[in-house]
Design an enzyme around this catalytic site. Sequence first.
Site, PDB file in Angstrom:
ATOM      1  N   GLU A 181       0.902  -1.262  -0.168  1.00  0.00           N
ATOM      2  CA  GLU A 181      -0.145  -0.158   0.299  1.00  0.00           C
ATOM      3  C   GLU A 181       1.053   1.007   0.459  1.00  0.00           C
ATOM      4  O   GLU A 181       0.505   3.029   0.474  1.00  0.00           O
ATOM      5  CB  GLU A 181      -0.663  -0.004   1.010  1.00  0.00           C
ATOM      6  CG  GLU A 181      -1.819  -1.382   1.395  1.00  0.00           C
ATOM      7  CD  GLU A 181      -2.840  -1.796   0.337  1.00  0.00           C
ATOM      8  OE1 GLU A 181      -2.817  -0.627  -1.022  1.00  0.00           O
ATOM      9  OE2 GLU A 181      -3.536  -2.283   0.019  1.00  0.00           O
ATOM     10  N   GLY A 182       1.986   1.300  -1.300  1.00  0.00           N
ATOM     11  CA  GLY A 182       3.106   1.959  -0.925  1.00  0.00           C
ATOM     12  C   GLY A 182       3.776   2.302   0.260  1.00  0.00           C
ATOM     13  O   GLY A 182       3.862   2.022   1.601  1.00  0.00           O
TER      14      GLY A 182
END
Length: 572
Positions: free
Chosen positions: A430-431
Amino acid sequence: MQTYSPPIEDYGFLMREVLGFDAAMAELGLEVDADLASAVLEEAGKLCAERLAPLNREGDEQGSRLVDGVVVTPLGFADAYREFVAAGWPALAGDPAHGGQGLPFLLQLWLDEMLSAANLSFGLFPGLTRGAAEAIAAHGSDALKATYLEPLVTGQWTGAMALTESSAGTDLALLKTKAEPLGDGSFAVTGQKIFISSGDHDMADNIVHLVLARLPDAPPGVKGISLFLVPKILPDGARNTLSVGALEKKMGIHAQPTCVMHYDGAVGWIVGEPNRGLAAMFTMMNAERLMVGIQGLGIAGAAYGQAAAYAKDRLQGRSADGATGPVAIIDHADVRRMLLNIRVFVEAGRALAGWTALQLDRAKHHSDAGERAKADAMVALLTPVVKAAFTDFGFESAVQAQQVLGGHGYIREWGMEQYVRDARIAQIYEGTNGVQAMDLVGRKLPLGGGAVVEGFFALIDADLDAAGDAGAVVAQTRVALALLRDVTAGLRGAGVEETGAAAVDYLRLFALVSFGWMWARMAAAPGDSALHQSKRQLADYYAARVLPQAHGLAAQVQAGAGAMMALEAGAF
């Protein structure tokens, strides 16, 4: 072996004495009070401790398997998921218009903490599904909402997010998956995606993939990306042309099926506007980033419980004065240091997560549009902090808990090595946390011309004033906040290289100040119970042993990029 004890007493303390839960619910017109919320959380805790935690180690050992093109989850997972759905847990904070219960998001976020602590691999299934539902609700057509929202909100179907390709990770401008119009409003989606959590499994009748792809006439780069809803099972009951090419062999979360997905002309429908797919996908990603941050918090709490119990039972060495021995290792200063480092993060993180969740509730339910916008901006500011800091501290906490157990922490029997392996992914997906730090410095600090972050600092100031003489944590947080303000001013207008060099240290400093703020609020809670006394003692430890790190972090931020960028690339 792993055991889990849900922090129900701490949730009640935070709601009643720190976060002003009842007053917040009354202001938002929600008919929920701390007593009801505590009862809901207690039932959720029983489910996590009694049903999901016992599956955690077995799920890790068995892993998900690909059998004749079909993913089979570990023994007991599918049955547990059906029980989870039947009890209504996926719909906890969902929109009642689509089968949700409409309870405060605060309960959802703390449920996520308990799910992550008990069984992270399991918790990913409903977490990803909730994010998919939010993206469809915000951007989908009425027809897509009518078909997909209720089964997703209630958990009858699950969701998956398909962004990453072998040559396109963080830089989505490089993605190659194509979507060709079929002439009836649908599209044929063709391409391969990797690292797709919950991409396939045997726990629900349908899996709804949200897939980033390019239309034939799309402009290059991120401006040419669209988002498509691609279900495993089509509305007419036919099987769509998507398949699992392989399951990734991973360091941790073995029970969670992380898939290589093939879309071979799979039928899908566009979500949102053409070439505006990133805007729609970020609705899902921002929800997931909060959830991922809570994963770090949950694992840290579970690891702490295991390590503290071990430290009180394990006999080793002599007392500090040498008079008695062997003694429980909880009597040794270094063991206490590790346990306290974990605990002051977990309890402050839990409080900050609760405060952030209440801002999400304000952004959704407040009657005044201006207040909704202010709350939404606060959530935007804190999202990269929650995601990155909670997962960094969460992994560090798992490692320290493992260290408390010594050699027993390194072998499988006690379960600590699984916490370390499982926690590691949360810093990446998620980054990555470096990307979150650059998002904070590059995108979130300038929000409202800097007014949002200054408003956040003003909230901390006001609470420190209100805390009065609540102990050393008030004064030390003031000092750290002054350092944070100084480096924030210094980063305004800085170039990409300078902000990139400063970002990770800046985010950690931001988190330390935020945790100090929460400890000041907890220390100021009136009362003389054992719980109140422990909060004040923990706040003193945080002030004496953790907050001083703010000085070093501020110096690192102010050092600039020079020394970091001086070495020629070829010399590495």
